[in-house]
Design a protein around this motif. Structure first.
Motif, PDB file in Angstrom:
ATOM      1  N   ALA A 373       0.299  16.169  -9.803  1.00 18.54           N
ATOM      2  CA  ALA A 373      -0.058  16.926  -8.599  1.00 18.54           C
ATOM      3  C   ALA A 373      -0.599  16.006  -7.522  1.00 18.54           C
ATOM      4  O   ALA A 373      -0.293  16.168  -6.322  1.00 18.54           O
ATOM      5  CB  ALA A 373      -1.083  18.005  -8.944  1.00 18.54           C
ATOM      6  N   GLN A 374      -1.388  15.022  -7.912  1.00 27.50           N
ATOM      7  CA  GLN A 374      -1.923  14.070  -6.931  1.00 27.50           C
ATOM      8  C   GLN A 374      -0.814  13.233  -6.313  1.00 27.50           C
ATOM      9  O   GLN A 374      -0.815  12.974  -5.097  1.00 27.50           O
ATOM     10  CB  GLN A 374      -2.958  13.164  -7.605  1.00 27.50           C
ATOM     11  N   LEU A 375       0.158  12.823  -7.123  1.00 27.80           N
ATOM     12  CA  LEU A 375       1.283  12.047  -6.595  1.00 27.80           C
ATOM     13  C   LEU A 375       2.080  12.877  -5.590  1.00 27.80           C
ATOM     14  O   LEU A 375       2.570  12.342  -4.589  1.00 27.80           O
ATOM     15  CB  LEU A 375       2.188  11.596  -7.738  1.00 27.80           C
ATOM     16  N   THR A 376       2.209  14.173  -5.834  1.00 27.89           N
ATOM     17  CA  THR A 376       2.910  15.038  -4.885  1.00 27.89           C
ATOM     18  C   THR A 376       2.227  15.018  -3.523  1.00 27.89           C
ATOM     19  O   THR A 376       2.884  14.897  -2.477  1.00 27.89           O
ATOM     20  CB  THR A 376       2.965  16.480  -5.423  1.00 27.89           C
ATOM     21  N   ASN A 377       0.908  15.129  -3.533  1.00 19.79           N
ATOM     22  CA  ASN A 377       0.167  15.065  -2.266  1.00 19.79           C
ATOM     23  C   ASN A 377       0.329  13.717  -1.583  1.00 19.79           C
ATOM     24  O   ASN A 377       0.545  13.635  -0.366  1.00 19.79           O
ATOM     25  CB  ASN A 377      -1.315  15.348  -2.522  1.00 19.79           C
ATOM     26  N   ALA A 380       3.889  13.295  -0.189  1.00 23.62           N
ATOM     27  CA  ALA A 380       4.077  14.132   0.997  1.00 23.62           C
ATOM     28  C   ALA A 380       3.432  13.496   2.218  1.00 23.62           C
ATOM     29  O   ALA A 380       3.980  13.577   3.336  1.00 23.62           O
ATOM     30  CB  ALA A 380       3.487  15.520   0.749  1.00 23.62           C
ATOM     31  N   GLY A 381       2.285  12.844   2.027  1.00 23.97           N
ATOM     32  CA  GLY A 381       1.648  12.160   3.143  1.00 23.97           C
ATOM     33  C   GLY A 381       2.495  11.023   3.683  1.00 23.97           C
ATOM     34  O   GLY A 381       2.519  10.778   4.905  1.00 23.97           O
ATOM     35  N   LEU A 382       3.210  10.330   2.805  1.00 25.31           N
ATOM     36  CA  LEU A 382       4.070   9.230   3.258  1.00 25.31           C
ATOM     37  C   LEU A 382       5.266   9.739   4.066  1.00 25.31           C
ATOM     38  O   LEU A 382       5.742   9.052   4.974  1.00 25.31           O
ATOM     39  CB  LEU A 382       4.576   8.434   2.048  1.00 25.31           C
ATOM     40  N   VAL A 397      14.901  16.639  -0.523  1.00 29.96           N
ATOM     41  CA  VAL A 397      14.067  15.820  -1.411  1.00 29.96           C
ATOM     42  C   VAL A 397      12.595  16.185  -1.252  1.00 29.96           C
ATOM     43  O   VAL A 397      11.851  16.290  -2.234  1.00 29.96           O
ATOM     44  CB  VAL A 397      14.297  14.324  -1.112  1.00 29.96           C
ATOM     45  N   TYR A 398      12.171  16.397  -0.022  1.00 31.07           N
ATOM     46  CA  TYR A 398      10.779  16.770   0.253  1.00 31.07           C
ATOM     47  C   TYR A 398      10.443  18.108  -0.415  1.00 31.07           C
ATOM     48  O   TYR A 398       9.399  18.241  -1.079  1.00 31.07           O
ATOM     49  CB  TYR A 398      10.582  16.854   1.759  1.00 31.07           C
ATOM     50  N   GLY A 399      11.309  19.099  -0.244  1.00 31.42           N
ATOM     51  CA  GLY A 399      11.055  20.395  -0.863  1.00 31.42           C
ATOM     52  C   GLY A 399      11.056  20.332  -2.378  1.00 31.42           C
ATOM     53  O   GLY A 399      10.212  20.961  -3.038  1.00 31.42           O
ATOM     54  N   THR A 400      11.980  19.569  -2.955  1.00 31.85           N
ATOM     55  CA  THR A 400      12.037  19.454  -4.419  1.00 31.85           C
ATOM     56  C   THR A 400      10.808  18.741  -4.967  1.00 31.85           C
ATOM     57  O   THR A 400      10.341  19.045  -6.078  1.00 31.85           O
ATOM     58  CB  THR A 400      13.309  18.702  -4.834  1.00 31.85           C
ATOM     59  N   LEU A 401      10.266  17.803  -4.209  1.00 36.03           N
ATOM     60  CA  LEU A 401       9.030  17.139  -4.608  1.00 36.03           C
ATOM     61  C   LEU A 401       7.902  18.149  -4.757  1.00 36.03           C
ATOM     62  O   LEU A 401       7.130  18.099  -5.727  1.00 36.03           O
ATOM     63  CB  LEU A 401       8.666  16.072  -3.572  1.00 36.03           C
ATOM     64  N   ALA A 420       0.029  26.753  -2.735  1.00 36.25           N
ATOM     65  CA  ALA A 420       0.200  25.919  -1.538  1.00 36.25           C
ATOM     66  C   ALA A 420       1.476  25.087  -1.626  1.00 36.25           C
ATOM     67  O   ALA A 420       2.221  24.964  -0.634  1.00 36.25           O
ATOM     68  CB  ALA A 420      -1.022  25.014  -1.366  1.00 36.25           C
ATOM     69  N   PHE A 421       1.754  24.523  -2.794  1.00 39.01           N
ATOM     70  CA  PHE A 421       2.977  23.720  -2.968  1.00 39.01           C
ATOM     71  C   PHE A 421       4.221  24.592  -2.842  1.00 39.01           C
ATOM     72  O   PHE A 421       5.221  24.187  -2.236  1.00 39.01           O
ATOM     73  CB  PHE A 421       2.949  23.021  -4.324  1.00 39.01           C
ATOM     74  N   LEU A 422       4.191  25.782  -3.434  1.00 38.77           N
ATOM     75  CA  LEU A 422       5.340  26.680  -3.331  1.00 38.77           C
ATOM     76  C   LEU A 422       5.574  27.113  -1.875  1.00 38.77           C
ATOM     77  O   LEU A 422       6.727  27.243  -1.430  1.00 38.77           O
ATOM     78  CB  LEU A 422       5.136  27.915  -4.212  1.00 38.77           C
ATOM     79  N   LYS A 423       4.515  27.320  -1.147  1.00 40.99           N
ATOM     80  CA  LYS A 423       4.644  27.698   0.258  1.00 40.99           C
ATOM     81  C   LYS A 423       5.287  26.578   1.063  1.00 40.99           C
ATOM     82  O   LYS A 423       6.152  26.826   1.913  1.00 40.99           O
ATOM     83  CB  LYS A 423       3.268  28.043   0.820  1.00 40.99           C
ATOM     84  N   GLU A 424       4.889  25.333   0.790  1.00 41.84           N
ATOM     85  CA  GLU A 424       5.470  24.191   1.496  1.00 41.84           C
ATOM     86  C   GLU A 424       6.945  24.037   1.146  1.00 41.84           C
ATOM     87  O   GLU A 424       7.783  23.731   2.016  1.00 41.84           O
ATOM     88  CB  GLU A 424       4.698  22.926   1.127  1.00 41.84           C
ATOM     89  N   ALA A 425       7.300  24.237  -0.126  1.00 39.06           N
ATOM     90  CA  ALA A 425       8.700  24.151  -0.532  1.00 39.06           C
ATOM     91  C   ALA A 425       9.519  25.264   0.114  1.00 39.06           C
ATOM     92  O   ALA A 425      10.661  25.047   0.544  1.00 39.06           O
ATOM     93  CB  ALA A 425       8.803  24.237  -2.057  1.00 39.06           C
TER      94      ALA A 425
END
Length: 552
Positions: A373-377, A380-382, A397-401, A420-425
Motif C-alpha cells: 500500500a505504501q509503494l502504491t502511494n 502515484a506521487g512519481l 497503468v496508473y489505474g491498475t496500480l 480511496a484507492f478504488l476511487k482513484e482507479a
C-alpha cells in the motif's frame, strides 16, 4: 506380547529413551480368531507437545510397501485400514528410521514426519479391515516438503501442524493473534473456514512461517502439451543465471541478437498467452525469451540499447506475473525487482510504472500488505505530475496500480485507504472512457468493479460482493480476469452458505481457464471445504472437480 527389557525396547525404538510403557496387540481376523495381523507399538517418552504419544503402523501385504502406507486420513477425524492386512505370523513394524515420533527421518527418498496418535485412541484399537475410527484428530504419517503432497489439507490443518511443530499450545497461539481458544480449535478442526488473507497472514506471523506455507504454495505446475516437461525449474535457472549479471554474458552468446521487432512480438505473444491463462506455455517460453532479451540488451548500442532495456524489463515483468500466479513468490520478487532496474535504466516511464505495479503484486503475494500500500502511494506521487496530459497507456497503468494497492490495503484491513484507492482507479477508468487492454492491463470500469467485489470479500462485506459480483458482465475482458472474478464470486457464495451456486460459479471459471483454477490456492481450499461439509457422499460434479484439482 509386552516389551519388557531395555534391549527389546531399543530394538523397537532405537532413537528413543527408556520407555514408560510398550505394548503389542493383535487383531483377530474374521476367519481365524488367533491370527496376528496388526501390531501397535507405543512409545510414551517421545510424546509431542500436544500430549500425544503413540505411533501407529499397519503391515501391508507387500514387503516393498511402507508400513505407514496403511494409514490414511479420511474426512475430519477418520482412520481407515485401507490395504490388505498382513498374512498370519508376520508382525507389523515401523520402517527403518521411522521409530521415533520426535525426529524427522528420510525414507525412500521422501522426507516424512511421523506424528503420534492421541492416547485416547488406544482403547478403540484394534479395528477390523474397512472399519473407521472416529475420535480425536489423528495425524498419521505426513509427507512434507513435496509440492502437491499436501493439497488435500485445509489451511486449518496446516495451522495445527505448524503450531505443534513450534511447540505452541492453542492458548498461546490464540493469544498471539487476538482470538479465543474456541475459535482456533474450530479453525484447526475445519469448523470455521479461513477465508480472509489478513487472518491467515496473522497466523503465519505468529507461527513464524511464510504465508505460502499455510496456503500450500508454490503448487506443482502440471506437465501439459503447452508446457512440455520443462517448467518452473527451467525458468528459475534462467532468472538466477549468474552469467547475466557479469561480462560473461556477452561471451556466452555466439549468434546474432534478435531484432527488436521480433523480440517485441515474442513478448506480446507471452502476454497474450498469460491473459488466456495458458500458464504452461508462458513458463515454457520465458527462459529462452529472457536469454534473447539479455542478448539484445548487451549487443545493441545507443537508442537500440535503450529500447532493448525496456523490452528486457517487460520480459521480467511477464516472468514475475506468472510466478506470482503459481505461488513462487520469492522468485517473483527477484524478477520484479530486476525488471524495475532495467526499466529505470531505459528511462521508459510507462514500463517503469508497469514494473512498479509488478513489485506491488510481488509484495502482495509475500504477505507484505502495508509495504504494498505504501509503494502504491509512492509510485502515484512519481506519476502525478504527468497525469494532466496522460495518454491511455499511462492512465491504464496508473489505474491498475491503484487496483493492486486497493487489494493490499483491504488485506491490511484499512477500509479508508481501500476506498480511496478504488476511487482513484475509478477516476482513471472514467478518463479512459471504457474497457481496454493497454500495456496488457485489462483496465477499465469493469476491472474496477471486479476489484470492488474482491476488496469487499477481504473486508468481510460479503453482502456487497453478493450484490455486485454475480451480475457483473466480464465477457469483454481477457480470460484471466474473467476466471479470477469467477473464483471471487464462488468464494462469496460459499461464505453465504450457497454452495450449489458457488460450485456452479467455480465450474464456469474452470471451463474458461482450467490451469488458472488448478493453481489458485483459493479454488483448492473452496473445494476442500465443500467436501468436508458434506454429510453424505459428495455429488459427482464436486467429486470430479476435486479430482481435477488434485485435492482428493
Amino acid at each position: 506380547m509386552r516389551l519388557r527389557h531395555r534391549s527389546e525396547y531399543r530394538r523397537a525404538f532405537p532413537d528413543c529413551a527408556v520407555p514408560q510403557r510398550g505394548t503389542r496387540r493383535h487383531m483377530k481376523d474374521r476367519q481365524s480368531r488367533t491370527q496376528p495381523v496388526a501390531t501397535k507399538q507405543v512409545c510414551l517418552s517421545c510424546s509431542l507437545p500436544s500430549g500425544s504419544g503413540a505411533v501407529e503402523a499397519i503391515a501391508p501385504r507387500s514387503p516393498r510397501a511402507s508400513a505407514v502406507d496403511g494409514l490414511r486420513s479420511i474426512g475430519r477425524a477418520h482412520l481407515r485400514i485401507s490395504p490388505p492386512l498382513a498374512p498370519a505370523g508376520r508382525a507389523a513394524a515401523l520402517p527403518a528410521g521411522l521409530a521415533c515420533a520426535r525426529r524427522v527421518h528420510s525414507f525412500s527418498s521422501v522426507v516424512m514426519d511421523v506424528f503420534s496418535v492421541c492416547r485416547d485412541t488406544r482403547k478403540q484399537w484394534p479395528l477390523r479391515p474397512g472399519k473407521e475410527f472416529r475420535g480425536p484428530r489423528v495425524i498419521h504419517a505426513r509427507l512434507t516438503g513435496m509440492r502437491g503432497m499436501t493439497d488435500h489439507l485445509t489451511i486449518g490443518e496446516r495451522v495445527a501442524w505448524y503450531r505443534r511443530r513450534r511447540g505452541m499450545s492453542q492458548e498461546v497461539l490464540a493469544g498471539l493473534v487476538g482470538r479465543t481458544v474456541d475459535w482456533l480449535s474450530k479453525v484447526e478442526n475445519d469448523r470455521i473456514d479461513l477465508d480472509r488473507l489478513s487472518v491467515i497472514k496473522s497466523l503465519a506471523v505468529a507461527l513464524d512461517v511464510a504465508l505460502g506455507d499455510l496456503l500450500a504454495e508454490p503448487s506443482l505446475l502440471d506437465w501439459s502439451p503447452d508446457s512440455g516437461d520443462r517448467t518452473v525449474p527451467a525458468l528459475r535457472a534462467a532468472i538466477t543465471d549468474y552469467r547475466q549479471l557479469t561480462p560473461l554474458a556477452a561471451l556466452a552468446q555466439a549468434h546474432e541478437p534478435p531484432s527488436l521487432t521480433e523480440l517485441r512480438s515474442e513478448i506480446a505473444d507471452v502476454w497474450h498467452a498469460y491473459q488466456a491463462s495458458r500458464y504452461g506455455l508462458v513458463v515454457r517460453r520465458l527462459p529462452a525469451l529472457l536469454a534473447e532479451a539479455h542478448h539484445a540488451a548487451s549487443a545493441y548500442q545507443g537508442d537500440q540499447h535503450t529500447q532493448a532495456l525496456s523490452l528486457l524489463g517487460q520480459t521480467y515483468h511477464a516472468a514475475a506475473t506468472i510466478l506470482v500466479k503459481v505461488g513462487e513468490t520469492d522468485l517473483a520478487w527477484i524478477a520484479a525487482e530486476r525488471g524495475l532496474t532495467y526499466a529505470q535504466n531505459s528511462g521508459d516511464q510507462i514500463v517503469v510504472a508497469s514494473l512498479l505495479r509488478s513489485v506491488t503484486h510481488a509484495l502482495l503475494s509475500n504477505g507484505r500488505y502495508d509495504a504494498a500500500a505504501q509503494l502504491t502511494n509512492d509510485a502515484a506521487g512519481l506519476l502525478q505530475s504527468d497525469l494532466s496530459q496522460a495518454g491511455p497507456e499511462l492512465l491504464s497503468v496508473y489505474g491498475t496500480l491503484f487496483l493492486a494497492g486497493s487489494m493490499a490495503s483491504a488485506r491490511a484491513e484499512d477500509r479508508t485507504t481501500t476506498q480511496a484507492f478504488l476511487k482513484e482507479a475509478a477516476e482513471s477508468a472514467r478518463r479512459l472512457g471504457g474497457d481496454a487492454n493497454h500495456v496488457w492491463t485489462a483496465f477499465g470500469p469493469t476491472n474496477v468493479a471486479i476489484h470492488q467485489v474482491a476488496t469487499a470479500i477481504e473486508l468481510g462485506d460479503v453482502q456487497v460482493a453478493i450484490d455486485l459480483g454475480p451480475g457483473l458482465d466480464t465477457s469483454a475482458l481477457p480470460i484471466e480476469r474473467r476466471a479470477r472474478h469467477g473464483i471471487a464470486v464462488a468464494q462469496a457464495f460459499s461464505l453465504w452458505n450457497r454452495t450449489d451456486e458457488a460450485l456452479e460459479a467455480l465450474l464456469q471459471a474452470e471451463h474458461l481457464a482450467p490451469e488458472q483454477i488448478r493453481h489458485h490456492y483459493l479454488s483448492r481450499q473452496l473445494v476442500l471445504s465443500w467436501i468436508r461439509r458434506q454429510k453424505g457422499k459428495p455429488s459427482h460434479r464436486l467429486s470430479d472437480l476435486a479430482r481435477r484439482l488434485r485435492v482428493t
